[in-house]
Design an enzyme around this catalytic site. Sequence first.
Site, PDB file in Angstrom:
ATOM      1  N   SER A  50      39.940  40.077  36.809  1.00  0.00           N
ATOM      2  CA  SER A  50      40.567  39.027  37.605  1.00  0.00           C
ATOM      3  C   SER A  50      41.781  39.505  38.392  1.00  0.00           C
ATOM      4  O   SER A  50      42.221  38.844  39.324  1.00  0.00           O
ATOM      5  CB  SER A  50      40.991  37.850  36.708  1.00  0.00           C
ATOM      6  OG  SER A  50      42.055  38.219  35.852  1.00  0.00           O
ATOM      7  N   LYS A  91      48.087  37.469  35.195  1.00  0.00           N
ATOM      8  CA  LYS A  91      47.923  36.864  36.515  1.00  0.00           C
ATOM      9  C   LYS A  91      49.174  37.120  37.352  1.00  0.00           C
ATOM     10  O   LYS A  91      50.213  37.538  36.835  1.00  0.00           O
ATOM     11  CB  LYS A  91      47.688  35.344  36.404  1.00  0.00           C
ATOM     12  CG  LYS A  91      46.518  34.915  35.541  1.00  0.00           C
ATOM     13  CD  LYS A  91      45.174  35.291  36.131  1.00  0.00           C
ATOM     14  CE  LYS A  91      44.029  34.811  35.230  1.00  0.00           C
ATOM     15  NZ  LYS A  91      42.711  35.283  35.692  1.00  0.00           N
TER      16      LYS A  91
END
Length: 257
Positions: A50, A91
């Site tokens: 991700s 993230k």
Amino acid sequence: MSGTGRTEGGRGRLGTMVSNLAVAVGCVLFLGGFAWGAVVYKPYTVPTDSMSPTVNPGERVLAQRIDGADVRRGDVVVFTDPVWGDVPMVKRVVGVGGDKVACCEDEGRMTINGEPVEEPYLQAKGGAAPGPADGRAPASVQNFTAVVPEGQLFLLGDERATSLDSRVHLEDPGHGSVSRSAVEARVDAVAWPMRGMLDRPAAFAALPGGVSSSGPLPLQVGALAAGVLLILGGAAYGPLAARSARRSRPGVSPGGR
């Protein structure tokens, strides 16, 4: 003769003292740098793609332990939130409390409070969807708008096509944001494979609050390297100085006879 002997003996003792001092200082630098790094940083293994291409799955990163209040836009953080699965996740922070985060404008860029943000860390465009003029993929495969509550953070993965991030949680309380207190650390570098420090995105520097300063990792690595050099140099210098002193004594051959 006796005076010369004392002089040469003094040189030998001086060489030994310098050698011991160099080794001692080297040990202090090496152990101190190692201990400092162990206190400040924590290693993590990235489980998914991700955050590609910034950080790829299976890579080992070094993340600086920080307080959530110190997080700035553009930081890549490690956090744990029960709504997101209660496991450590990596993230990028794109919005902080009070921000309106939206996507996408005409050129495929994300906007923060109406200002378009250039994101050079995104994947090169590989699909049919139109992207920014520089050839990169659009900042999101779906349009969205979110207002970040105070004390919260809005987080996206750099692999925008597949990342499960704040966009998935837009219907949750907080519009997909995560509390600052959920942040455990800020990723500073990719340790394995050795790809060095992560850049602080310049686009976020122009926004209020700016970007985070780099962590102390370069200083710690420098201390470790200097310590190793001093230890090796000091260990080699002592015998060399003693041998040189013996060779310079009158009537003593290089072989010691």
